[in-house]
Design an enzyme around this catalytic site. Sequence first.
Site, mmCIF file in Angstrom:
data_model
loop_
_atom_site.group_PDB
_atom_site.id
_atom_site.type_symbol
_atom_site.label_atom_id
_atom_site.label_comp_id
_atom_site.label_asym_id
_atom_site.label_seq_id
_atom_site.Cartn_x
_atom_site.Cartn_y
_atom_site.Cartn_z
ATOM 1 N N HIS A 88 37.400 17.091 73.336
ATOM 2 C CA HIS A 88 37.723 17.647 74.419
ATOM 3 C C HIS A 88 36.231 17.871 75.358
ATOM 4 O O HIS A 88 36.257 17.805 76.505
ATOM 5 C CB HIS A 88 37.803 19.161 74.121
ATOM 6 N N HIS A 118 26.965 20.383 75.271
ATOM 7 C CA HIS A 118 27.951 19.638 75.554
ATOM 8 C C HIS A 118 28.093 19.555 77.002
ATOM 9 O O HIS A 118 27.580 20.368 77.664
ATOM 10 C CB HIS A 118 29.475 19.851 74.698
ATOM 11 N N HIS A 120 30.478 19.291 80.816
ATOM 12 C CA HIS A 120 31.705 19.411 81.350
ATOM 13 C C HIS A 120 31.818 18.692 82.864
ATOM 14 O O HIS A 120 30.760 18.643 83.423
ATOM 15 C CB HIS A 120 32.050 20.902 81.707
ATOM 16 N N HIS A 137 26.431 22.774 78.858
ATOM 17 C CA HIS A 137 26.485 23.983 78.129
ATOM 18 C C HIS A 137 25.569 23.838 76.890
ATOM 19 O O HIS A 137 25.786 23.027 75.892
ATOM 20 C CB HIS A 137 27.742 24.269 77.756
ATOM 21 N N THR A 198 34.997 29.081 77.088
ATOM 22 C CA THR A 198 35.802 28.494 78.137
ATOM 23 C C THR A 198 36.756 27.688 77.655
ATOM 24 O O THR A 198 37.661 26.891 78.275
ATOM 25 C CB THR A 198 35.022 27.719 79.416
ATOM 26 N N THR A 199 36.808 27.763 76.196
ATOM 27 C CA THR A 199 38.031 27.204 75.371
ATOM 28 C C THR A 199 38.642 27.863 74.536
ATOM 29 O O THR A 199 38.072 29.066 74.226
ATOM 30 C CB THR A 199 37.286 25.796 74.497
HETATM 31 ZN ZN LIG Z 1 31.290 24.410 77.703
#
Ligand SMILES: [Zn+2]
Length: 249
Positions: A88, A118, A120, A137, A198-199
């Site tokens: 992801h 990670h 985005h 993040h 947010t996941t």
């Molecule tokens: Zn994130």
Amino acid sequence: MRFHLILTAALAVAGAASAQEHGGHAQTWTYGGTTGPERWSELDPANAACAVGQQESPIDLTGAIAADLGPLRIDWSAMPAAARDTGHAIQMDAPAASEGGGSTMTVGGKTYRMLQFHVHQPAEHLLNGRRFPLEIHFVHAGPDGILGVLGVFAETGEASAPLQAVLDSLGAETHPSLDPNGFLPAGRDFFRYEGSLTTPPCSETVDWVVLNDPITASQAQIDAFERIHPGNTRPIQPLHRRFLLRSGH
Ligand SMILES: [Zn+2]
């Protein structure tokens, strides 16, 4: 015989519950299509907050109230550059304190220890309605299990050396030292609010800190993240009855 059937049925029910708890039989979530953000809550009962949560992330950082939020202290140390693809996002795990890690963030009198960071593409939070091409993040864990996530935006400009180190480390055999402090802008004004992952499972267990000032990344770097995970961005969530605060200086 009858007892055996009942026992088998009971075990089957227990097995199903266990699989749901651990996500074993849950459908894999995505950022689009029939397993996209609008359907996350239907993929696993554990994801209920994705649909009914009142403190979800990301949000548009707008209409913030200036407040004395105290200092934001970031004590990060170098880590081996060893990025991986989680399916992801591109992520780099921080070494545990016992392995020479121990990067921390202190805000609101609470100290959080870095777990991973990670990327985005594009950014998840908006800044007064503006969407940046990248958001990084930095996920930290607090002593009470609440996460402290620091969000850093990147706009198009000069290449970012640490971001390049992350890209170069994908699939590499050697892992040179990476200084995560290179991801921080000079300005440290920040937003704070209580939100969520947010996941999936969208747990509302995150103290969000998002820096106002972006860093820069080159178009080639942004394109590289876009090629790997285009649009790994959850849609904007309503603020509901929450306060969005910003450091007042
Ligand atoms: Zn994130």
